[in-house]
Write an enzyme that holds these catalytic residues in place. Structure first.
Site, mmCIF file in Angstrom:
data_model
loop_
_atom_site.group_PDB
_atom_site.id
_atom_site.type_symbol
_atom_site.label_atom_id
_atom_site.label_comp_id
_atom_site.label_asym_id
_atom_site.label_seq_id
_atom_site.Cartn_x
_atom_site.Cartn_y
_atom_site.Cartn_z
ATOM 1 N N LYS A 175 -0.336 18.225 4.877
ATOM 2 C CA LYS A 175 -0.683 17.373 6.003
ATOM 3 C C LYS A 175 -1.587 18.127 6.991
ATOM 4 O O LYS A 175 -2.679 17.690 7.279
ATOM 5 C CB LYS A 175 0.571 16.848 6.703
ATOM 6 C CG LYS A 175 1.388 15.928 5.777
ATOM 7 C CD LYS A 175 2.480 15.181 6.519
ATOM 8 C CE LYS A 175 1.954 14.089 7.410
ATOM 9 N NZ LYS A 175 1.360 12.965 6.649
ATOM 10 N N HIS A 207 0.822 -1.218 0.000
ATOM 11 C CA HIS A 207 0.000 0.000 0.000
ATOM 12 C C HIS A 207 0.849 1.257 0.000
ATOM 13 O O HIS A 207 0.311 2.363 -0.039
ATOM 14 C CB HIS A 207 -0.951 -0.003 1.192
ATOM 15 C CG HIS A 207 -0.345 0.348 2.518
ATOM 16 N ND1 HIS A 207 0.798 -0.241 2.993
ATOM 17 C CD2 HIS A 207 -0.755 1.231 3.486
ATOM 18 C CE1 HIS A 207 1.084 0.257 4.182
ATOM 19 N NE2 HIS A 207 0.175 1.146 4.515
#
Length: 366
Positions: A362, A284
């Site tokens: 972020k 992933h």
């Protein structure tokens, strides 16, 4: 015969703690097969970057607290030549605040019940979650890229987030006295967990969609979603139950596999012929090389925050959490090129395109 298979040219590269965590899971009653993928690393009691199959049991803690966490990839309508880092950075404000849109309508459109309304809907969250703007660095499979109708001259956007507090609440509600025993499939307790799990899965997909919409609207972009995949889930598989903990599905079409914020990401297509020996799962991402605590300890002595706001590839980082910017630094992650090479060697993927980061978001104070 060991139930554990490792997908890597050199399994000795794996953290021994992660291997111990896989071995502990292999001893669960009802556990039949486990696959460690090239991004395998130690997690909070459970290895991340792994898939687990049982013909008979469901384990909520193998999915973890962020049910439905995954990646969505969007091709925006913004021409690459018009993307200006400074201008984009100045416009990305207020995106950590609750979404001001119609939550009830969004939930209804996604087929989700109104009681799942939450101020967290449309927000990224912490940890390793992010939104990243990217460009196509190289098209590897030109015929497939063209057949998919993709454009090389556009800005792309990757969204990594999950079910936020909902997944944590579900894990707590279904926590077992002895998690190792699991829940026999078919029991009411298993059905109740799976129903809650599936709702969180849908919520996480909707969350990524709303996040993408918010970012595009703040910049005046439109766009189309190329893919959305979940890498924390449990799904029916070959008459049993396939748990993925930090593992992308190889049976849901296109997959994006990100590197760190300072490395390339890859758009890939699973190769069905080689999928079963990897439990129809893929890496992933790059996978952590250092824990968050270790990353902060190592890097905060060597760098200032300003040093980490630009990457070696020239991309910009928006992260106003002074601890998180060290914990999620590129140095804390494995080499994504080696992860991709391992998947190719195992016959699991074809690379379609390589993506370069332009700006990684972020969190910011306002």
């Amino acid at each position: 015969m060991s139930p554990i298979a490792l997908i890597a040219r050199d399994p000795s590269r794996f953290d021994p703690l992660a291997l111990d965590q896989l071995a502990a899971c292999a001893r669960y009653d009802g556990m039949a097969r486990i696959v460690g993928l090239p991004d395998l690393h130690a997690g909070n009691g459970i290895a991340v970057g792994a898939a687990f199959w049982s013909p008979s049991h469901v384990w909520p803690h193998l999915v973890g607290s962020d049910i439905g966490c995954g990646m969505a990839l969007w091709e925006t309508d913004c021409p690459l030549r018009k993307f200006r880092l400074g201008s984009v950075e100045r416009k990305l404000h207020g995106l950590d605040a609750p979404w001001a849109g119609d939550h009830a309508a969004a939930l209804a459109e996604a087929g989700l019940p109104p009681h799942l309304a939450s101020p967290a809907l449309g927000t990224i969250g912490g940890g390793n979650h992010f939104v990243e703007f990217q460009r196509v660095e190289a098209v590897v499979d030109e015929a497939r890229f063209a057949a998919l109708g993709l454009r090389q001259d556009r800005v792309w956007m990757m969204v990594h987030s999950g079910s936020r507090g909902l997944g944590q609440a579900i894990l707590q509600a279904h926590r077992q006295a002895d998690a190792h025993q699991g829940i026999p499939a078919g029991r009411p307790e298993a059905e109740a967990y799976l129903a809650d799990h599936d709702a969180a899965l849908g919520w996480a997909i909707l969350n990524r969609q709303v996040i993408a919409r918010r970012f595009c609207e703040s910049l005046g972009f439109g766009g189309r979603r190329v893919l959305d995949i979940c890498h924390n889930s449990v799904t029916p598989h070959q008459g049993g139950w396939l748990h993925r903990k930090g593992a992308a599905p190889a049976d849901r079409g296109l997959v994006t596999i990100p590197g760190s914020r300072g490395d390339f990401s890859y758009l890939v297509e699973p190769v069905a012929e080689g999928a079963d020996h990897a439990l129809h799962s893929l890496a992933h991402g790059a996978g952590r090389k250092w824990s968050r605590k270790d990353a902060h300890a190592r890097l905060s002595r060597r760098f200032k925050v300003a040093d980490l706001q630009r990457t070696a590839l020239g991309s910009q980082v928006i992260c106003e959490d002074r601890r998180l910017i060290f914990e999620e630094a590129p140095e804390a992650y494995k080499d994504i090129g080696m992860v991709i090479a391992d998947l190719e060697l195992a016959g699991l993927i074809r690379v379609i395109a390589k993506l370069r980061p332009l700006l990684s978001y972020k969190t910011r104070a306002a």
